[in-house]
Scaffold this motif. Sequence first.
Motif, short mmCIF file in Angstrom:
data_model
loop_
_atom_site.label_atom_id
_atom_site.label_comp_id
_atom_site.label_asym_id
_atom_site.label_seq_id
_atom_site.Cartn_x
_atom_site.Cartn_y
_atom_site.Cartn_z
N LEU A 1 0.83 -1.21 0.00
CA LEU A 1 0.00 0.00 0.00
C LEU A 1 0.86 1.25 0.00
O LEU A 1 0.52 2.25 -0.63
CB LEU A 1 -0.93 0.00 1.22
CG LEU A 1 -1.93 -1.15 1.28
CD1 LEU A 1 -2.67 -1.12 2.60
CD2 LEU A 1 -2.88 -1.10 0.11
N PHE B 1 -4.43 0.27 -3.10
CA PHE B 1 -5.58 0.56 -2.24
C PHE B 1 -6.87 0.10 -2.92
O PHE B 1 -7.73 -0.49 -2.27
CB PHE B 1 -5.66 2.06 -1.92
CG PHE B 1 -4.78 2.49 -0.78
CD1 PHE B 1 -5.29 2.55 0.51
CD2 PHE B 1 -3.46 2.84 -0.99
CE1 PHE B 1 -4.49 2.96 1.58
CE2 PHE B 1 -2.65 3.25 0.06
CZ PHE B 1 -3.17 3.31 1.35
N CYS C 1 -7.13 -3.72 -2.78
CA CYS C 1 -7.38 -4.24 -1.43
C CYS C 1 -8.72 -3.78 -0.84
O CYS C 1 -9.31 -4.50 -0.04
CB CYS C 1 -6.25 -3.82 -0.50
SG CYS C 1 -4.66 -4.57 -0.92
N PHE C 2 -9.16 -2.60 -1.21
CA PHE C 2 -10.38 -2.03 -0.61
C PHE C 2 -11.28 -1.46 -1.70
O PHE C 2 -11.59 -0.26 -1.71
CB PHE C 2 -10.01 -0.91 0.38
CG PHE C 2 -8.91 -1.28 1.33
CD1 PHE C 2 -9.11 -2.24 2.32
CD2 PHE C 2 -7.66 -0.69 1.23
CE1 PHE C 2 -8.09 -2.58 3.19
CE2 PHE C 2 -6.63 -1.02 2.10
CZ PHE C 2 -6.85 -1.97 3.08
N LEU D 1 -14.66 0.39 -0.39
CA LEU D 1 -14.59 1.20 0.82
C LEU D 1 -15.15 2.60 0.57
O LEU D 1 -14.84 3.22 -0.44
CB LEU D 1 -13.14 1.28 1.29
CG LEU D 1 -12.85 1.46 2.76
CD1 LEU D 1 -13.56 0.40 3.60
CD2 LEU D 1 -11.36 1.37 3.00
N MET E 1 -11.78 4.85 3.48
CA MET E 1 -10.54 4.95 2.70
C MET E 1 -9.62 5.98 3.35
O MET E 1 -8.41 5.74 3.45
CB MET E 1 -10.85 5.35 1.26
CG MET E 1 -9.61 5.39 0.37
SD MET E 1 -8.81 3.76 0.15
CE MET E 1 -9.84 3.06 -1.13
N GLU F 1 -9.34 6.69 6.45
CA GLU F 1 -8.74 6.07 7.64
C GLU F 1 -7.64 5.09 7.24
O GLU F 1 -6.59 5.03 7.87
CB GLU F 1 -9.82 5.37 8.48
CG GLU F 1 -9.30 4.78 9.76
CD GLU F 1 -8.62 5.78 10.69
OE1 GLU F 1 -7.75 5.35 11.47
OE2 GLU F 1 -8.93 6.99 10.64
N ARG F 2 -7.86 4.30 6.19
CA ARG F 2 -6.81 3.38 5.70
C ARG F 2 -5.58 4.16 5.24
O ARG F 2 -4.45 3.78 5.53
CB ARG F 2 -7.34 2.51 4.56
CG ARG F 2 -8.38 1.53 4.96
CD ARG F 2 -7.77 0.43 5.77
NE ARG F 2 -8.80 -0.52 6.12
CZ ARG F 2 -8.58 -1.68 6.70
NH1 ARG F 2 -7.35 -2.03 6.99
NH2 ARG F 2 -9.56 -2.48 6.98
N LYS G 1 -3.64 5.42 8.25
CA LYS G 1 -2.87 4.36 8.90
C LYS G 1 -1.59 4.05 8.13
O LYS G 1 -0.52 3.87 8.73
CB LYS G 1 -3.71 3.09 9.04
CG LYS G 1 -4.76 3.20 10.11
CD LYS G 1 -5.57 1.92 10.21
CE LYS G 1 -6.65 2.06 11.26
NZ LYS G 1 -7.46 0.84 11.38
#
Length: 130
Positions: A50, A70, A73-74, A77, A82, A84-85, A88
């Motif tokens: 990521l 991203f 994987c998501f 979302l 997104m 929040e990911r 992180k």
Amino acid sequence: MIELERFEEMVYEITDTLPEDFFRELHGGVMVQPQSRLHPAAVDGDLFILGEYRRDRHLGRFIVLYYGSFLRCFPSLEPEGMRERIRKVILHEFRHHLESLAGERDLEIEDEIEISRYKYRKERQKILDE
């Protein structure tokens, strides 16, 4: 699906909230690449990078986030999820940067342990499927 331009806006909105000290010696800053990046340890094409902290002899230190990873994987979302990911991953990569400046490798070791766990799960699943 979040468009690339919106993804980039989120990245820069998040990085704008970080302390100035985080950017010390981060010569190339934070950038977004549109592609996905498969992790070299991926067993079934299911482990994507990521983001990554990079040190290059010519370009210096910088952080890259992979928009395509991203999305892989998501894919469904919502924007706040997104965001929040992304946050992180940005914090994870800044931890690599700050530890590098301090001569520490704690997060590198944690990442290596997670990759080992991933490989173990994949090997175990392969045995169970046989």
